[in-house]
Design a protein around this motif. Sequence first.
Motif, short mmCIF file in Angstrom:
data_model
loop_
_atom_site.label_atom_id
_atom_site.label_comp_id
_atom_site.label_asym_id
_atom_site.label_seq_id
_atom_site.Cartn_x
_atom_site.Cartn_y
_atom_site.Cartn_z
N VAL A 1 -2.82 -8.42 0.02
CA VAL A 1 -3.76 -7.48 0.62
C VAL A 1 -3.26 -6.09 0.24
CG1 VAL A 1 -4.77 -6.59 2.75
CG2 VAL A 1 -4.28 -9.04 2.53
N LEU A 2 -4.07 -5.35 -0.51
CA LEU A 2 -3.69 -4.03 -1.00
C LEU A 2 -4.48 -2.98 -0.23
CD1 LEU A 2 -2.13 -2.27 -3.01
CD2 LEU A 2 -3.99 -2.64 -4.65
N LEU A 3 -3.78 -2.13 0.49
CA LEU A 3 -4.44 -1.14 1.35
C LEU A 3 -4.49 0.22 0.67
CD1 LEU A 3 -2.50 -3.16 3.27
CD2 LEU A 3 -3.86 -2.00 5.00
N ARG B 1 -10.43 7.52 1.40
CA ARG B 1 -10.65 8.88 0.87
C ARG B 1 -9.86 9.14 -0.39
NH1 ARG B 1 -8.76 11.53 6.39
NH2 ARG B 1 -7.18 9.91 5.95
N HIS B 2 -8.88 8.26 -0.68
CA HIS B 2 -8.03 8.46 -1.87
C HIS B 2 -7.72 7.12 -2.54
CE1 HIS B 2 -7.42 12.42 -0.09
NE2 HIS B 2 -6.97 11.84 1.01
N PRO B 3 -8.75 6.40 -3.00
CA PRO B 3 -8.51 5.06 -3.55
C PRO B 3 -8.07 5.08 -5.01
CG PRO B 3 -10.85 5.56 -3.64
CD PRO B 3 -10.18 6.75 -2.98
N MET B 4 -7.55 3.94 -5.44
CA MET B 4 -7.21 3.68 -6.84
C MET B 4 -6.32 4.75 -7.46
SD MET B 4 -8.37 0.71 -7.35
CE MET B 4 -7.94 0.62 -9.09
N GLN B 5 -5.22 5.04 -6.76
CA GLN B 5 -4.19 5.90 -7.33
C GLN B 5 -3.39 5.08 -8.36
OE1 GLN B 5 -3.88 9.26 -6.30
NE2 GLN B 5 -5.78 8.80 -5.20
N GLU B 6 -2.52 5.77 -9.08
CA GLU B 6 -1.75 5.11 -10.14
C GLU B 6 -0.97 3.92 -9.61
OE1 GLU B 6 1.87 6.11 -13.32
OE2 GLU B 6 0.98 7.71 -12.12
N PHE B 7 -0.35 4.07 -8.43
CA PHE B 7 0.44 2.98 -7.86
C PHE B 7 -0.45 1.78 -7.52
CE2 PHE B 7 3.17 6.65 -6.90
CZ PHE B 7 4.38 6.19 -7.40
N ASP B 8 -1.66 2.05 -7.05
CA ASP B 8 -2.58 0.97 -6.72
C ASP B 8 -2.92 0.15 -7.96
OD1 ASP B 8 -2.73 1.94 -4.06
OD2 ASP B 8 -4.31 3.35 -4.64
N SER B 9 -3.19 0.84 -9.06
CA SER B 9 -3.51 0.16 -10.31
C SER B 9 -2.33 -0.69 -10.79
CB SER B 9 -3.89 1.18 -11.39
OG SER B 9 -5.07 1.87 -11.03
N THR B 10 -1.12 -0.16 -10.61
CA THR B 10 0.08 -0.91 -11.00
C THR B 10 0.18 -2.21 -10.21
OG1 THR B 10 1.30 1.09 -11.60
CG2 THR B 10 2.61 -0.86 -11.07
N MET B 11 -0.05 -2.14 -8.90
CA MET B 11 0.04 -3.33 -8.07
C MET B 11 -1.01 -4.36 -8.47
SD MET B 11 2.57 -2.69 -6.06
CE MET B 11 2.52 -3.66 -4.56
N GLY C 1 0.81 -1.20 0.00
CA GLY C 1 0.00 0.00 0.00
C GLY C 1 0.85 1.26 0.00
N ARG C 2 0.20 2.36 -0.34
CA ARG C 2 0.90 3.63 -0.28
C ARG C 2 1.37 3.90 1.14
NH1 ARG C 2 0.06 7.17 -4.53
NH2 ARG C 2 -0.04 9.01 -3.19
N SER C 3 2.37 4.73 1.26
CA SER C 3 3.04 4.92 2.54
C SER C 3 2.13 5.49 3.63
CB SER C 3 4.25 5.84 2.37
OG SER C 3 5.18 5.26 1.47
N ASN C 4 1.01 6.08 3.25
CA ASN C 4 0.12 6.67 4.25
C ASN C 4 -1.22 5.93 4.33
OD1 ASN C 4 -0.85 7.42 1.75
ND2 ASN C 4 -1.60 9.40 2.45
N ALA C 5 -1.26 4.69 3.86
CA ALA C 5 -2.53 3.97 3.77
C ALA C 5 -2.90 3.22 5.05
CB ALA C 5 -2.49 2.99 2.60
#
Length: 218
Positions: A115-117, A121-131, A34-38
């Motif tokens: 498990v992708l976190l 409030r800020h879902p499906m960012q570019e990095f999330d889609s990549t993962m 997950g992103r560093s602040n997730a």
Amino acid sequence: MADPIHFNKARYLMSAPTLALCPPETGVEVCFAGRSNAGKSSAINTLTRNGKLARTSKTPGRTQMINFFTLGDPDLRLVDLPGYGFAKVPLAMKREWDKNMGEYLQERQSLVGMVLLMDVRHPMQEFDSTMINWAVDADMPVHILLTKADKLKRGPAQSTLLAIRKHLKDAQVDDLVSVQLFSSLKRDGLDQLNQVLQGWMQVPPSDSDPNAIDNHSQ
């Protein structure tokens, strides 16, 4: 029927900077990304009922290694992947992280799910889609945790959940990718997460016991 996995038995095993230095590929493991602040470390600590297991920090990106935890059995592991996104680190180091994570997700034979976190409030960012794309390419299941659900009222949180489900269905990946709301603070969604992980990590007798009968060969 296999015995349930007790996540409260989680203990730190080791940290590895690259795929080559990871533990032997025996048994099964599930990774958390997950992103560093997730809220990744908080979710792991909530799942394992150990507030100090995965390091939490007010500084995003503190976790820079692939961290392994055993679950009372060295062949059952949780894996905390480096946070990505907001980490204030040199670009060369960030690229190295991305390379190591890509190799781990696509080449690690003992990895059975991710498990992708995402912050609800800020879902499906570019990095999330990549993962997600990396995992789908590897035919590996993904369970999305929309974290910090306590930060939204029930209506907006449910709307986000339904929107993500529609997105996954439209992308035709909903057979591999599931999603739920989650709050580490209130422990909401913990039972659902536990159920998903129990399903992923149960090892068939033929895989864990060399003397067991392999039904597929009968």
